[in-house]
Write a protein that holds these residues in place. Sequence first.
Motif, mmCIF file in Angstrom:
data_model
loop_
_atom_site.group_PDB
_atom_site.id
_atom_site.type_symbol
_atom_site.label_atom_id
_atom_site.label_comp_id
_atom_site.label_asym_id
_atom_site.label_seq_id
_atom_site.Cartn_x
_atom_site.Cartn_y
_atom_site.Cartn_z
ATOM 1 N N PRO A 77 0.806 -1.226 0.000
ATOM 2 C CA PRO A 77 0.000 0.000 0.000
ATOM 3 C C PRO A 77 0.841 1.279 0.000
ATOM 4 O O PRO A 77 0.538 2.229 -0.736
ATOM 5 N N GLU A 78 1.889 1.341 0.826
ATOM 6 C CA GLU A 78 2.682 2.578 0.856
ATOM 7 C C GLU A 78 3.477 2.757 -0.429
ATOM 8 O O GLU A 78 3.691 3.893 -0.883
ATOM 9 N N LEU A 79 3.885 1.648 -1.068
ATOM 10 C CA LEU A 79 4.585 1.769 -2.341
ATOM 11 C C LEU A 79 3.645 2.264 -3.436
ATOM 12 O O LEU A 79 4.050 3.031 -4.311
ATOM 13 N N ALA A 80 2.388 1.828 -3.393
ATOM 14 C CA ALA A 80 1.418 2.315 -4.376
ATOM 15 C C ALA A 80 1.261 3.828 -4.252
ATOM 16 O O ALA A 80 1.217 4.556 -5.259
ATOM 17 N N ALA A 81 1.175 4.312 -3.009
ATOM 18 C CA ALA A 81 1.045 5.756 -2.798
ATOM 19 C C ALA A 81 2.283 6.506 -3.273
ATOM 20 O O ALA A 81 2.187 7.561 -3.909
ATOM 21 N N LYS A 82 3.462 5.955 -2.996
ATOM 22 C CA LYS A 82 4.702 6.600 -3.431
ATOM 23 C C LYS A 82 4.837 6.581 -4.954
ATOM 24 O O LYS A 82 5.317 7.551 -5.555
ATOM 25 N N ALA A 83 4.445 5.467 -5.571
ATOM 26 C CA ALA A 83 4.524 5.384 -7.034
ATOM 27 C C ALA A 83 3.579 6.393 -7.679
ATOM 28 O O ALA A 83 3.922 7.030 -8.680
ATOM 29 N N TRP A 84 2.368 6.527 -7.113
ATOM 30 C CA TRP A 84 1.445 7.534 -7.659
ATOM 31 C C TRP A 84 2.038 8.933 -7.503
ATOM 32 O O TRP A 84 1.991 9.746 -8.438
ATOM 33 N N GLU A 85 2.602 9.224 -6.350
ATOM 34 C CA GLU A 85 3.165 10.548 -6.113
ATOM 35 C C GLU A 85 4.288 10.853 -7.107
ATOM 36 O O GLU A 85 4.424 11.977 -7.590
ATOM 37 N N ALA A 86 5.084 9.821 -7.434
ATOM 38 C CA ALA A 86 6.223 10.028 -8.326
ATOM 39 C C ALA A 86 5.832 10.026 -9.794
ATOM 40 O O ALA A 86 6.407 10.776 -10.593
ATOM 41 N N ARG A 87 4.839 9.183 -10.177
ATOM 42 C CA ARG A 87 4.598 8.963 -11.596
ATOM 43 C C ARG A 87 3.133 9.024 -11.991
ATOM 44 O O ARG A 87 2.804 8.834 -13.160
ATOM 45 N N GLY A 88 2.244 9.296 -11.048
ATOM 46 C CA GLY A 88 0.816 9.162 -11.313
ATOM 47 C C GLY A 88 0.292 9.961 -12.483
ATOM 48 O O GLY A 88 -0.468 9.452 -13.308
ATOM 49 N N SER A 89 0.690 11.214 -12.589
ATOM 50 C CA SER A 89 0.153 12.034 -13.674
ATOM 51 C C SER A 89 0.734 11.644 -15.027
ATOM 52 O O SER A 89 0.073 11.768 -16.055
ATOM 53 N N ALA A 90 1.980 11.151 -15.035
ATOM 54 C CA ALA A 90 2.612 10.756 -16.292
ATOM 55 C C ALA A 90 2.315 9.317 -16.657
ATOM 56 O O ALA A 90 2.378 8.940 -17.833
ATOM 57 N N LEU A 91 1.992 8.493 -15.652
ATOM 58 C CA LEU A 91 1.750 7.072 -15.872
ATOM 59 C C LEU A 91 0.506 6.660 -15.088
ATOM 60 O O LEU A 91 0.596 6.074 -14.011
ATOM 61 N N PRO A 92 -0.685 6.978 -15.598
ATOM 62 C CA PRO A 92 -1.901 6.678 -14.846
ATOM 63 C C PRO A 92 -2.076 5.175 -14.636
ATOM 64 O O PRO A 92 -1.920 4.378 -15.562
ATOM 65 N N PHE A 93 -2.365 4.812 -13.408
ATOM 66 C CA PHE A 93 -2.676 3.416 -13.093
ATOM 67 C C PHE A 93 -3.780 3.408 -12.054
ATOM 68 O O PHE A 93 -4.011 4.409 -11.352
ATOM 69 N N ALA A 94 -4.480 2.287 -11.964
ATOM 70 C CA ALA A 94 -5.555 2.136 -10.994
ATOM 71 C C ALA A 94 -5.151 1.084 -9.974
ATOM 72 O O ALA A 94 -4.759 -0.030 -10.348
ATOM 73 N N TRP A 95 -5.230 1.444 -8.703
ATOM 74 C CA TRP A 95 -4.875 0.530 -7.626
ATOM 75 C C TRP A 95 -6.112 -0.235 -7.191
ATOM 76 O O TRP A 95 -7.166 0.358 -6.932
ATOM 77 N N ILE A 96 -6.006 -1.558 -7.104
ATOM 78 C CA ILE A 96 -7.108 -2.392 -6.630
ATOM 79 C C ILE A 96 -6.830 -2.750 -5.174
ATOM 80 O O ILE A 96 -5.885 -3.494 -4.873
ATOM 81 N N GLY A 97 -7.624 -2.210 -4.271
ATOM 82 C CA GLY A 97 -7.408 -2.487 -2.865
ATOM 83 C C GLY A 97 -8.373 -1.716 -1.993
ATOM 84 O O GLY A 97 -9.279 -1.024 -2.481
ATOM 85 N N ASP A 98 -8.171 -1.847 -0.698
ATOM 86 C CA ASP A 98 -9.024 -1.165 0.284
ATOM 87 C C ASP A 98 -8.378 0.173 0.617
ATOM 88 O O ASP A 98 -7.250 0.221 1.128
ATOM 89 N N PRO A 99 -9.062 1.295 0.364
ATOM 90 C CA PRO A 99 -8.465 2.608 0.633
ATOM 91 C C PRO A 99 -8.016 2.797 2.076
ATOM 92 O O PRO A 99 -7.084 3.557 2.340
ATOM 93 N N SER A 100 -8.646 2.085 3.004
ATOM 94 C CA SER A 100 -8.277 2.243 4.419
ATOM 95 C C SER A 100 -6.881 1.691 4.709
ATOM 96 O O SER A 100 -6.309 1.968 5.767
ATOM 97 N N HIS A 101 -6.330 0.909 3.785
ATOM 98 C CA HIS A 101 -4.999 0.334 3.980
ATOM 99 C C HIS A 101 -3.881 1.251 3.486
ATOM 100 O O HIS A 101 -2.706 0.977 3.744
ATOM 101 N N LEU A 102 -4.240 2.315 2.785
ATOM 102 C CA LEU A 102 -3.232 3.239 2.276
ATOM 103 C C LEU A 102 -2.700 4.126 3.402
ATOM 104 O O LEU A 102 -3.385 4.323 4.408
#
Length: 329
Positions: free
Chosen positions: A17-42
């Motif tokens: 979960p924390e890596l997904a958040a970090k990856a979005w912060e680093a690359r989210g706008s340039a590399l859109p991806f959708a995370w499948i999971g429970d938002p409460s775990h982020l």
Amino acid sequence: MTAPIVLTCGEPAGVGPELAAKAWEARGSALPFAWIGDPSHLPQGTPVAEISAPHEALSVAGRALPVLVHDFGGPAAPGTPDPAHAAHVISAIARAVDLAQSGAAGAVCTGPIHKKALKDGAGFVHPGHTEYLAALAGVDRVVMMLACPELRVVPATIHIALSQVPQALTADGLTATLRITHAGLRRDFGLQNPRLAVAGLNPHAGEGGAMGREEITLIRPVIEALRAEGMAISGPHSADTLFHDAARARYDAAICMYHDQALIPIKTLDFSGGVNVTLGLPFVRTSPDHGTAFDIAGTGRADPASLIAALDLAQQMAAARAATARAAL
């Protein structure tokens, strides 16, 4: 632009979960991806945009992490897997495969799982992620490739004892590994005539039979048969001279006989940026080349480099696969 990548949550008590958040912060706008999971775990404070389909990630990724909500029914404690979460981890993977198979997702990138937690909590019967993905796709045989910008390696045998490797190596198995690797490099990496280098099993590739005969009786005949079909393939090479700069320039992928023969060189070259790729599936799948890291989960210390590399490579492979499909029309 291919459809967005879907990233599975993996084990929520791990670093996924924390890596997904970090990856979005680093690359989210340039590399859109959708995370499948429970938002409460982020991680607390992660901007989240709940979406209903992967394509919606394109419009929201610039401001928040796009999330395809997969309700686990409870919080996750970093470092301590909950058996009640196991079935949800498994179903999130199946959901990602369904999205990729339908064309709604351009590729699947998987967060790290903990196999024992899945077995204990949900009776998971597969040896690992790769085998489960193959079963979901209805594929009998797939190939594991580790890739970084400097090197691609494929182990012909994987998670078995070193003493079992000579018995596990067969002409049919090695031939299938080479064929799947060749086809994957053509379809998913855009290489028209991939160059494969095959390592020997023994020191000095057996040195003419003085240090073992597997190169003579098994490996060389397979290579010669595939070379006769037009495949650009060389070997068997002595593994100790196969991975320096000049040698790597002569091939596109190295096929190794056992796990460490393949993974030691790539982890030495790029420990943080290596990507696990599954070849032979009807969809693109990548994964960071590390585990759940329970010891640092929730501390914010996890390095997102391998996940970011996996997402980048998934996008590149999806684009190459789409281009290959268009060229075949």
